[in-house]
Design a protein around this motif. Sequence first.
Motif, PDB file in Angstrom:
ATOM      1  N   MET A  61       0.837  -1.218   0.000  1.00  0.00           N
ATOM      2  CA  MET A  61       0.000   0.000   0.000  1.00  0.00           C
ATOM      3  C   MET A  61       0.864   1.257   0.000  1.00  0.00           C
ATOM      4  O   MET A  61       0.659   2.175  -0.767  1.00  0.00           O
ATOM      5  CB  MET A  61      -0.925  -0.026   1.236  1.00  0.00           C
ATOM      6  CG  MET A  61      -1.775   1.235   1.379  1.00  0.00           C
ATOM      7  SD  MET A  61      -2.941   1.438   0.020  1.00  0.00           S
ATOM      8  CE  MET A  61      -3.747   2.940   0.463  1.00  0.00           C
ATOM      9  N   MET A  62       1.854   1.256   0.899  1.00  0.00           N
ATOM     10  CA  MET A  62       2.747   2.408   0.987  1.00  0.00           C
ATOM     11  C   MET A  62       3.539   2.577  -0.293  1.00  0.00           C
ATOM     12  O   MET A  62       3.777   3.683  -0.751  1.00  0.00           O
ATOM     13  CB  MET A  62       3.703   2.263   2.190  1.00  0.00           C
ATOM     14  CG  MET A  62       3.033   2.483   3.538  1.00  0.00           C
ATOM     15  SD  MET A  62       2.030   3.988   3.564  1.00  0.00           S
ATOM     16  CE  MET A  62       3.285   5.235   3.354  1.00  0.00           C
ATOM     17  N   ALA A  63       3.942   1.408  -0.843  1.00  0.00           N
ATOM     18  CA  ALA A  63       4.715   1.462  -2.087  1.00  0.00           C
ATOM     19  C   ALA A  63       3.864   2.061  -3.200  1.00  0.00           C
ATOM     20  O   ALA A  63       4.328   2.852  -4.008  1.00  0.00           O
ATOM     21  CB  ALA A  63       5.179   0.061  -2.462  1.00  0.00           C
ATOM     22  N   GLU A  64       2.570   1.679  -3.210  1.00  0.00           N
ATOM     23  CA  GLU A  64       1.641   2.227  -4.186  1.00  0.00           C
ATOM     24  C   GLU A  64       1.572   3.737  -4.076  1.00  0.00           C
ATOM     25  O   GLU A  64       1.687   4.464  -5.057  1.00  0.00           O
ATOM     26  CB  GLU A  64       0.233   1.655  -3.965  1.00  0.00           C
ATOM     27  CG  GLU A  64      -0.054   0.368  -4.708  1.00  0.00           C
ATOM     28  CD  GLU A  64       0.173   0.519  -6.182  1.00  0.00           C
ATOM     29  OE1 GLU A  64       1.020  -0.217  -6.712  1.00  0.00           O
ATOM     30  OE2 GLU A  64      -0.459   1.379  -6.813  1.00  0.00           O
ATOM     31  N   LEU A  65       1.350   4.201  -2.840  1.00  0.00           N
ATOM     32  CA  LEU A  65       1.227   5.644  -2.634  1.00  0.00           C
ATOM     33  C   LEU A  65       2.514   6.359  -3.023  1.00  0.00           C
ATOM     34  O   LEU A  65       2.478   7.422  -3.615  1.00  0.00           O
ATOM     35  CB  LEU A  65       0.892   5.929  -1.160  1.00  0.00           C
ATOM     36  CG  LEU A  65      -0.569   5.733  -0.783  1.00  0.00           C
ATOM     37  CD1 LEU A  65      -0.774   5.968   0.706  1.00  0.00           C
ATOM     38  CD2 LEU A  65      -1.457   6.677  -1.572  1.00  0.00           C
ATOM     39  N   ALA A  66       3.644   5.729  -2.666  1.00  0.00           N
ATOM     40  CA  ALA A  66       4.925   6.356  -3.007  1.00  0.00           C
ATOM     41  C   ALA A  66       5.057   6.467  -4.513  1.00  0.00           C
ATOM     42  O   ALA A  66       5.533   7.472  -5.042  1.00  0.00           O
ATOM     43  CB  ALA A  66       6.073   5.542  -2.416  1.00  0.00           C
ATOM     44  N   PHE A  67       4.609   5.403  -5.210  1.00  0.00           N
ATOM     45  CA  PHE A  67       4.682   5.400  -6.673  1.00  0.00           C
ATOM     46  C   PHE A  67       3.826   6.523  -7.245  1.00  0.00           C
ATOM     47  O   PHE A  67       4.271   7.318  -8.069  1.00  0.00           O
ATOM     48  CB  PHE A  67       4.228   4.047  -7.204  1.00  0.00           C
ATOM     49  CG  PHE A  67       4.123   4.005  -8.696  1.00  0.00           C
ATOM     50  CD1 PHE A  67       2.883   3.957  -9.323  1.00  0.00           C
ATOM     51  CD2 PHE A  67       5.256   4.029  -9.496  1.00  0.00           C
ATOM     52  CE1 PHE A  67       2.773   3.924 -10.696  1.00  0.00           C
ATOM     53  CE2 PHE A  67       5.153   4.015 -10.879  1.00  0.00           C
ATOM     54  CZ  PHE A  67       3.910   3.954 -11.479  1.00  0.00           C
TER      55      PHE A  67
END
Lengths: 283, 275, 229
Positions: free
Chosen positions: C1-7
């Motif tokens: 999820m965090m990786a998604e948002l960071a992306f």
Amino acid sequence: MRFLRPLAAAILFAAPALAPAAALAKSYKHITIATEGAYAPYNMHAPDGKLIGFEIDLGNDLCARMKITCTWVAQDWDSMIPALNAGKFDAIMDGMSITPARLKVIAFSRNYSQSPTVFLVKKGGPLATMPDTGLAVSLDDKTAADKAFAAIKPILKGKTVGVQVATIQLNLLNKYLKDTVTIRSYKTTQEHDLDLAAGRIDAALASTAYFVSTLGRPGGNAFVEVGPRFTGGLLGQGTGVGMRKSDPELKAMFDKAINAAIKDGTIKKLSLKWFKVDISPAS
Amino acid sequence: MAVASGEQGVTSGSATEAAKPVVIEAIGVEKKFGANKVLRGVSLAAREGEVVSIVGASGSGKSTLLRCFPLLEIPDAGDVAIAGEVLALVERGGRRLPRDIGQVQRVRSELGFVFQSFNLWPHRTVLGNVVEAPVHVQKRPRAECVAEAEALLEKVGLADKRDAWPAQLSGGQQQRAAIARALAMRPKALLFDEPTSALDPELVGEVLRVIRGLAEEGRTMLIVTHEMSFAAEVSTRAVFLDAGIVGEEGPPEQIFRHPQTDRCRAFVSRHLARG
Amino acid sequence: MMAELAFLFGVTRKLLGGLPLTIELVTLSVATGALLAVAMALARSASRIAAVLVSFYVFVFRGSPLLLQMFFIYYGLGQFAAVRDSFAWPALRDPTFCAILSLALNTAAYTSEILRGGLASVPSGAIEAGRAVGMSRVMLLRRVVLPLAIRQALPAYSNELIAMVKSTSLASIVTLMEVSGIAYALVSETYRAIEVLSCAGAIYLVLIVLLTRGVWLVETWLSPAGSRA
């Protein structure tokens, strides 16, 4: 609450349609191959609109060897890989190089052609005297690569280089020459050829196999290839057939067919026909 | 008694009025629209201080005549003169055009024209409408124009509407604002083109009241109207226009009570509500 | 999820890098196009020949796709040696100039029609009242006709402004890296079309919402409550 049941049923029915279509097909009787139709002589549109070129001939030959039928579709270069993964077609043959970045998202067959990357400039223009013309440089060899770039940076300083968007050539410029030249990205290779002729850019960077068509067109004798001929490294290992990772059987079929086509000289024959030079892989 | 075209009808005037200078004059004005000859040679003069009402049947050419004075319509033949100055016209490419548009614009700014459909500028407030021409056409200082405008609005009974928009006003209020706008130019004469014809009956009175007030001040006015009793009451001279020529002309007593010509008599008896 | 948002965050940051160019393209082409449109509207009423020329211009530029027009001005004109040797070449060489020129010519055609409608809607009584107080033709235009025409044309024009913001996305075909150009490049690099294009779409949405709000403010300033007939 009454809508829940029909809603659930609708989702259940829709689910198979949402999954990638090809995941269900394990035995391949018929596949669709995508190409650009704008990357001569690899692939192009004939005056009557039909797709022709080195890859169309080779693709049809490979399908015959694999004993399957195939149809061809044209697709814009910059959205090809997402479209493949979305299931719009089953394979890509569009002069696409096998690179580590692309291998993360799709699978490739073994390579079926190899062609170095080179600069194309106007004869008698400021870049026509670029050093090391004809020198083969592999980007896998760091020392040789650094030496080659150091040699050409002075003459390239401040110039504008055109390249097709999302290509290994663009990656080369971004990695090695970003602070030296102004980079202009074009949707198609024809567009950077047009701008090179018009003088808007000082050089175009693409594979030498592509430039065969540029040099062969009327007015092509105004251009000349200069500088080192780059291979390897981020330029990849030659061109291969792109496929979804979920189709390993198809990859195996293509690999087998390509090996056979190299062995019996078919690829060399087709290459000479379309490129006038042999761009078939060494082995 | 039939009146031939070009001939003046029955007229009479008083000796004392002849002494005042002529402010507005039409000399043999002719005008046709397409095949329809609306004015067939009209000559008319209004002296300083006169209130001249122009009456006649629809299509008799009353409005067209009035519009000729500021050259909102250009006569095909004949001339108009304001305060003795003839508005020169020349023939150009088959049409008659003002020789000097600057002269026409200047003379227009010295006349006050009140339209049947008020024609206030919708993008200006009431006050804005009144000061627009004094400030921009006459180039008078803004402060002076505003002060004068407010006095005029007071006079026509619209002091509390100075910041209202035309769209927010009733017809009667809009016409009174239009009158204030005309007065703001300090005109040599006022021209009213059927000022109450577009109003609801209950609003007619407030406008007529203002016009009466102006007449009592001794202003030079030309009023084209259907309001016969009002015209009879307020004008110092009346003109009956009949099918493009002056049918009869004289004091209101004569025109409205004792017309000398058959056609005028027929017209008046049709339109005047009393004997 | 965090990786998604960071992306998504990273993507949006890269896309916003194209925003200055998008805004430059819109403002310069709209301003130039509007001036051209006013000139054409005035020319139309001045002479018959001008009116015919303007009608033809509108016909050509409304009747062909903006994409083709931009292509023609950039690549098409560049093919003629006569153009390359002319004084105009330093400008026509530059893709930004070509894009702005093409966008301006296109919007001028639509805007002149909108203005024509606005001019036709000016009440003839208001014009006549202006003539009757002695206004010159120029003053009439400046104080009565154009203000009323513009008030009337503003709602239709706001549509055109919104269309122009979106039309700037075509500039990527002449190598300009405005928001859409960067978006396409990102799609080709990351292969994640939905995420990238959603972020790009969101940027355009915000831009257009701000634009609409600005136009609404101008509309209320020009036509305060109660002043509409």
